[in-house]
Scaffold this active site. Sequence first.
Site, short mmCIF file in Angstrom:
data_model
loop_
_atom_site.label_atom_id
_atom_site.label_comp_id
_atom_site.label_asym_id
_atom_site.label_seq_id
_atom_site.Cartn_x
_atom_site.Cartn_y
_atom_site.Cartn_z
N LYS A 146 0.83 -1.22 0.00
CA LYS A 146 0.00 0.00 0.00
C LYS A 146 0.86 1.26 0.00
O LYS A 146 0.57 2.21 -0.71
CB LYS A 146 -0.92 0.03 1.23
CG LYS A 146 -1.90 -1.11 1.32
CD LYS A 146 -2.84 -0.96 2.51
CE LYS A 146 -2.17 -1.00 3.86
NZ LYS A 146 -1.54 -2.30 4.21
N ARG B 114 -9.23 1.08 8.92
CA ARG B 114 -8.66 -0.22 9.21
C ARG B 114 -9.63 -1.10 9.99
O ARG B 114 -9.28 -2.20 10.40
CB ARG B 114 -7.41 -0.03 10.04
CG ARG B 114 -6.22 -0.83 9.52
CD ARG B 114 -5.00 -0.29 10.18
NE ARG B 114 -3.83 -1.05 9.99
CZ ARG B 114 -2.74 -0.58 9.37
NH1 ARG B 114 -2.75 0.59 8.81
NH2 ARG B 114 -1.67 -1.32 9.32
N ARG C 69 11.91 -6.00 4.60
CA ARG C 69 11.67 -4.60 4.24
C ARG C 69 12.65 -3.63 4.90
O ARG C 69 12.95 -3.74 6.08
CB ARG C 69 10.24 -4.26 4.66
CG ARG C 69 9.82 -2.86 4.33
CD ARG C 69 8.33 -2.75 4.28
NE ARG C 69 7.72 -2.76 5.60
CZ ARG C 69 6.43 -2.45 5.79
NH1 ARG C 69 5.66 -2.15 4.76
NH2 ARG C 69 5.93 -2.48 7.00
P1 AMP Z 1 1.27 0.68 8.92
O1 AMP Z 1 2.43 1.60 8.69
O2 AMP Z 1 0.10 0.99 8.06
O3 AMP Z 1 1.65 -0.78 8.85
O4 AMP Z 1 0.77 0.94 10.44
C1 AMP Z 1 1.64 0.70 11.53
C2 AMP Z 1 0.87 0.65 12.85
O5 AMP Z 1 0.21 1.92 13.07
C3 AMP Z 1 -0.25 -0.38 12.92
O6 AMP Z 1 0.22 -1.67 13.26
C4 AMP Z 1 -1.15 0.23 13.98
O7 AMP Z 1 -0.60 0.04 15.27
C5 AMP Z 1 -1.07 1.71 13.68
N1 AMP Z 1 -2.12 2.14 12.72
C6 AMP Z 1 -1.95 2.51 11.42
N2 AMP Z 1 -3.12 2.83 10.85
C7 AMP Z 1 -4.06 2.68 11.82
C8 AMP Z 1 -5.48 2.85 11.86
N3 AMP Z 1 -6.20 3.26 10.80
N4 AMP Z 1 -6.11 2.58 13.03
C9 AMP Z 1 -5.44 2.19 14.12
N5 AMP Z 1 -4.11 2.00 14.15
C10 AMP Z 1 -3.42 2.24 13.01
#
Ligand code: AMP
Length: 214
Positions: free
Chosen positions: A13, A88, A127
Amino acid sequence: MNIVLFGPPGVGKGTQGIRLANKLGIIHLAMGDLLRAAVAEETELGLQAKAFMDAGKLVTDGLVIGLIEERITSPEAKAGFLLDGFPRNVAQASALKEMLAKHAMDIDRVIFMDASKQVLLERLTGRLICSACGFSFHRHYSPPKIEGQCDQCGGSLYQRADDTEEVISQRLEVYAEQTAPLLDFYSQDKAFRRVNAESGMDEVYLALLEVVKG
Ligand code: AMP
C-alpha cells in the site's frame, strides 16, 4: 480524485500509494506514517499510540479519526487524497463515510490489494525503509544500490520496529479480525475494485492505474 487503498500489512500500500498519488497529483495520507511521526516527535498522541504500535495492535479509533479529518479537509487535499492504512476497521469506515458526507465529499475508488500470507511474510521480514523519504526497499528483491542508503534521496535505511516476526504475526491476526471485514463493508459499493498484488512492483502499479481509470 479520492482513493482508499486497503489490504494486509506488506501488500504494498505504501510503495504503490506514493507512486499512484504522485501520478494523480493528489496527497498520499498514510496513517502509519502520521502515527510514527507523532511517536518520533513525542506528541501527546504519539505517546498514547506507541504501545499499541509496538505490540502490533490498532491504535484506538478516537485518536486516528481526528487525524484524518484535519488532513482531508486541508488545502493540500484540494485536488484529492489517497488514504493508505485508514480505515482499518468497520467503525473507522463508518466514521469516514459520515465525515465525507458532512463535507460534501465522496470516495471515487476503494481499492483492495491482496497477496498470500507467504508473500506478505517475505516482503515484511526483508523490508527496509528510508528514514528521510519513506521509500521502501527489500533486502533480496529490491536492494538499494549502496547498502544502507536510499537510491532516491541518499537517506539512511532502517528496519521498522514492528517488522519483526513476532509483531508481524500479531499484525496479520489483527488484519484478519478487524480489517478484513471491510471487504463486506465495501464490496457492494460502486467504487470498489480488487487488485492482485502478488506480482512485481511495476505490474501491480499498472493494474492499479487500470482500476483507477475504470
Ligand atoms: P502501517 O504503517 O500501516 O503498517 O501501520 C503501523 C501501525 O500503526 C499499525 O500496526 C497500527 O498500530 C497503527 N495504525 C496505522 N493505521 C491505523 C489505523 N487506521 N487505526 C489504528 N491503528 C493504526
